[in-house]
Enzyme design. Structure first.
Site, mmCIF file in Angstrom:
data_model
loop_
_atom_site.group_PDB
_atom_site.id
_atom_site.type_symbol
_atom_site.label_atom_id
_atom_site.label_comp_id
_atom_site.label_asym_id
_atom_site.label_seq_id
_atom_site.Cartn_x
_atom_site.Cartn_y
_atom_site.Cartn_z
ATOM 1 N N HIS A 35 17.772 -36.818 -5.041
ATOM 2 C CA HIS A 35 17.037 -37.144 -3.809
ATOM 3 C C HIS A 35 15.586 -36.687 -3.903
ATOM 4 O O HIS A 35 14.935 -36.481 -2.886
ATOM 5 C CB HIS A 35 17.747 -36.520 -2.609
ATOM 6 N N LYS A 59 12.910 -15.630 -9.981
ATOM 7 C CA LYS A 59 12.560 -14.649 -11.026
ATOM 8 C C LYS A 59 11.514 -15.247 -11.949
ATOM 9 O O LYS A 59 10.520 -14.607 -12.280
ATOM 10 C CB LYS A 59 13.783 -14.234 -11.872
ATOM 11 N N GLU A 119 8.004 -15.718 -10.137
ATOM 12 C CA GLU A 119 7.251 -14.524 -9.735
ATOM 13 C C GLU A 119 6.700 -13.734 -10.908
ATOM 14 O O GLU A 119 5.681 -13.069 -10.773
ATOM 15 C CB GLU A 119 8.038 -13.635 -8.768
ATOM 16 N N GLU A 166 17.840 -17.859 -7.361
ATOM 17 C CA GLU A 166 17.380 -16.545 -7.822
ATOM 18 C C GLU A 166 16.744 -16.665 -9.209
ATOM 19 O O GLU A 166 15.719 -16.042 -9.492
ATOM 20 C CB GLU A 166 18.567 -15.558 -7.813
ATOM 21 N N ARG A 196 3.933 -0.633 -4.790
ATOM 22 C CA ARG A 196 3.566 -1.080 -3.452
ATOM 23 C C ARG A 196 2.230 -1.821 -3.422
ATOM 24 O O ARG A 196 1.830 -2.347 -2.382
ATOM 25 C CB ARG A 196 3.489 0.117 -2.504
ATOM 26 N N ASN A 241 -1.638 2.574 5.419
ATOM 27 C CA ASN A 241 -0.763 1.462 5.056
ATOM 28 C C ASN A 241 -0.400 0.766 6.353
ATOM 29 O O ASN A 241 0.136 1.400 7.263
ATOM 30 C CB ASN A 241 0.495 2.007 4.355
ATOM 31 N N GLY A 242 -0.705 -0.536 6.431
ATOM 32 C CA GLY A 242 -0.401 -1.279 7.654
ATOM 33 C C GLY A 242 -1.552 -2.211 7.972
ATOM 34 O O GLY A 242 -2.388 -2.497 7.105
ATOM 35 N N CYS A 265 0.843 -1.181 0.000
ATOM 36 C CA CYS A 265 0.000 0.000 0.000
ATOM 37 C C CYS A 265 0.889 1.244 0.000
ATOM 38 O O CYS A 265 1.898 1.291 0.701
ATOM 39 C CB CYS A 265 -0.949 0.097 1.180
ATOM 40 N N LYS A 287 6.059 -4.690 -4.172
ATOM 41 C CA LYS A 287 7.510 -4.637 -4.025
ATOM 42 C C LYS A 287 7.961 -4.518 -2.569
ATOM 43 O O LYS A 287 8.935 -5.119 -2.166
ATOM 44 C CB LYS A 287 8.074 -3.481 -4.851
ATOM 45 N N TRP A 339 -2.650 -2.797 -1.737
ATOM 46 C CA TRP A 339 -2.373 -4.229 -1.807
ATOM 47 C C TRP A 339 -3.262 -4.843 -0.734
ATOM 48 O O TRP A 339 -3.086 -4.586 0.455
ATOM 49 C CB TRP A 339 -0.895 -4.514 -1.539
HETATM 50 O O1 M6R Z 1 12.937 -4.817 0.031
HETATM 51 P P1 M6R Z 1 13.466 -6.166 0.364
HETATM 52 O O2 M6R Z 1 14.820 -6.427 -0.253
HETATM 53 O O3 M6R Z 1 13.507 -6.446 1.843
HETATM 54 O O4 M6R Z 1 12.469 -7.193 -0.274
HETATM 55 C C1 M6R Z 1 12.630 -8.564 -0.093
HETATM 56 C C2 M6R Z 1 11.749 -9.360 -1.014
HETATM 57 O O5 M6R Z 1 10.408 -9.024 -0.818
HETATM 58 C C3 M6R Z 1 12.105 -9.140 -2.480
HETATM 59 O O6 M6R Z 1 13.432 -9.436 -2.730
HETATM 60 C C4 M6R Z 1 11.218 -10.014 -3.388
HETATM 61 O O7 M6R Z 1 11.522 -11.356 -3.182
HETATM 62 C C5 M6R Z 1 11.388 -9.611 -4.849
HETATM 63 N N1 M6R Z 1 10.110 -9.428 -5.452
HETATM 64 C C6 M6R Z 1 12.084 -10.629 -5.657
HETATM 65 O O8 M6R Z 1 12.213 -10.247 -6.978
#
Ligand code: M6R
Length: 619
Positions: free
Chosen positions: A515, A496, A499, A492, A28, A109-110, A2, A614, A80
């Protein structure tokens, strides 16, 4: 999660500032968006809310005219969803009052953790709720107090004292149309300073087109904003002096600069992000220069390192473990913040806690820092966001200088984090005499050259992604394999892909595949093998052969001209040669591009993947 924004100032500017602010905060959350405006000539508060991305609200605003643009004060919100599905009724701003007292509007926000009992209490007093949100209780608590004649500030403070949970709230009242009052507890809030106008937002990014001068609002503080004054007080009414600070991010950095998406732009900004992050941190002899840290890396007091982070930042932390253990010979534990915070963690003042967070506001990472503080650990924050919450909780800060990242998928900030963490590993190793200075300087030189190597990788991969992307047509999952320090790179790559393309993807240590995960392998499950150099390379190759023997179609990420990779893989995504310990940096680039192009081929919005935001500012 948010985003909130507020403005008090000039006619014809208000709606534009709020909409621009929301555009820059859309990362956000994009479940719905809305505005509340104090209409001129005492015509009360008008709210406009739309479900879905900000474009829908922009469409609604485009259909307005007249008075709507003459307002001088307003608040905005991009959501969000936490409590209540995305719908117009659940969209902020939420309003209260308006019958026997002034109408009020709030954006939040919260999470209000005690919203259910407050709702019951308010309903018991005849209050009618129009949404399923936790936020609406704030609007009604505020309205009840405003109705008794309390000022907006007093009424908001009174309402907030009833809340448990986290909040950044901005509120307005029809009775005080040229004032906005805001407050925060655990969710972020900044004030932007202008001439004859002032601003509020969840993050500085929202306001870069209007000001670069900001004030932070700390936990438990209230801001009273008019066009010419900014007053900060504690919730108990004591005045607070706060110095303004200037950010060096530009408004242009928030634009697409000719790219189709922020993610692609940010992948291409990686050489510059690395360059800026490394600048001034390696001396002329390629030794690490981290005198900016206000504690001594050589301190014998540091006996172990704990790294806490989430998502992509966690993967950077895993890479740091390899680098710190290998170079500095210090034991490192890496933990996902959301687990660590409740793990009753073990440590003492000899534990260096490294908290990694691009945004600097991830709730779980902040809570993990608090847990580490409880045992006396010294906290070093690695963040991309100057002045973010984590910088104020930590003993020391290493900033990554990647510039604002807008795409929800972290790309340039990941490489910048990795660069900073390698610097830390080199710094610890040098200070403790764990490795010969020449060996460390050689790695330092490799790091110094990493921006050009990443540039080279981008060049090598240009126009070479098509065949690999084609292998994902009809795929039902994907397996990313790597060993040693290429395992975090594989994780990673998998994150990527999942997501932004919504394809199930597993990152696995190649040697562990037999395994369990090898059962996934068939024609519809492409295998992406991250091959490096060194001892584990041959082992990874034979693990990959085992998948080929079971029908896997393999994409290899390997050094340009790697013949062995060419023999096992259908497609090789080439990267330039770098010192072995730095291979994860260049190997990440093809994985980011692969995820990007697969998602684009599926027609998806790579910058705003479904269900995500984000900044994760709720638990
Ligand atoms: O702002 P932050 O680095 O603490 O965020 C951590 C994760 O939310 C962030 O890396 C998330 O996994 C990304 N969307 C990955 O691309």
């Amino acid at each position: 999660m948010c985003g909130i924004v507020g403005y008090v100032g000039k006619e014809q500017r208000c709606v534009e500032v709020l909409m621009d602010g929301l555009r820059n905060l859309e990362y956000r959350g994009y479940d719905s968006a809305g505005l509340a405006l104090a209409m001129p000539d005492e015509k009360g508060i008008e709210t406009t809310r739309e479900v879905g991305p900000l474009d829908n609200l922009a469409g609604a605003v485009g259909r307005k005219n007249g008075d709507f643009f003459k307002v001088r004060a307003g608040v905005g919100h991009t959501r969000w969803a936490t409590h209540g599905r995305p719908s117009e009724a659940n969209a902020h701003p939420h309003t209260g009052g308006g019958e026997s007292g002034p109408e009020v509007a709030v954006v939040h926000n919260g999470i209000v953790e005690n919203h259910a009992e407050l709702r019951e209490e308010l309903e018991g007093r005849g209050c009618e709720f129009r949404s399923e949100t936790d936020t609406e209780v704030i609007a009604h608590l505020l309205a009840e107090r405003a109705e008794t004649g309390e000022s907006l500030r007093k009424a908001l403070v009174g309402a907030l004292k009833r809340l448990q949970g986290s909040f950044a709230v901005a509120a307005m009242s029809a009775d005080e149309p040229e004032t906005i009052v805001a407050a925060r507890h655990q969710s972020p809030l900044v004030v932007g300073l202008g001439e004859g106008e002032n601003f509020l937002a969840s993050a500085v990014q929202a306001l870069l087109g209007n000001t670069r001068k900001f004030l932070f609002v700390e936990n438990g503080e209230v801001v009273i904003l008019t066009d010419s004054t900014v007053e900060i007080q504690t919730l108990w009414g004591e005045p607070v002096e706060r110095e303004a600070f200037e950010v060096d991010w530009s408004a242009e950095a928030m634009g697409l600069d000719g790219y189709e998406d922020f993610m692609l732009k940010e992948i291409h900004e990686q050489p510059a992000a690395l360059q800026a992050t490394l600048a001034g941190r390696l001396d002329a002899d390629d030794a690490v220069e981290l005198s900016e840290l206000n504690f001594d890396l050589a301190s014998p007091g540091v006996e172990r390192v704990v790294i806490v982070a989430c998502g992509t930042a966690y993967h950077a932390g895993l890479l740091a473990k390899y680098a710190i253990e290998r170079l500095a010979r210090l034991p490192v534990e890496v933990a996902v913040s959301s687990e660590y915070r409740y793990a009753d963690p073990i440590g003492d003042e000899k534990t260096l806690v490294v908290a990694i967070s691009q945004s600097g506001e991830t709730t779980d990472t902040l809570a993990a820092v608090e847990a580490a503080r409880a045992f006396g650990g010294r906290v070093l924050a690695v963040t991309n966001t100057q002045g973010s919450l984590i910088t104020r909780e930590a003993d020391a800060v290493l900033l990554t200088k990647a510039g604002p990242e807008v795409g929800v998928a972290a790309t340039k900030t990941f490489l910048a984090q990795v660069a900073v963490l390698y610097l830390l590993a080199l710094g610890l190793a040098g200070a403790r005499g764990a490795r010969p200075a020449e060996e460390l300087a050689e790695i330092g030189l490799g790091l110094r050259r990493s921006p050009e190597k990443v540039e080279e990788a981008l060049g090598l991969l240009e126009g070479r992604m098509g065949e690999a992307v084609g292998m994902f047509a009809g795929a039902r999952c994907a397996l990313f394999l790597g060993r040693g320090h290429l395992f975090p790179a594989a994780l990673e790559g998998a994150l990527k892909l999942k997501e932004i393309s919504y394809l199930p993807a597993e990152g696995y240590p190649a040697g562990e595949m037999k395994h369990g995960p090898i059962a996934l392998v068939d024609e519809q499950c492409p295998v992406v093998a991250v091959l490096g150099e060194g001892t584990l390379r041959e082992k990874t190759l034979s693990n990959v052969e085992e998948t080929v023997a079971r029908g896997a179609r393999v994409i290899a990420v390997a050094r340009e001209g790697d013949e062995a990779a060419g023999r096992v893989a259908r497609v090789t995504l080439p990267v330039p040669e770098v010192p072995e310990i730095l291979t994860p940096i260049v190997s990440t680039v093809p994985l980011q591009l692969l995820a990007y192009h697969v998602a684009k081929a599926r027609g998806l919005n790579v910058d705003k993947p479904r269900n995500l935001a984000k900044s994760v500012t709720v638990e």
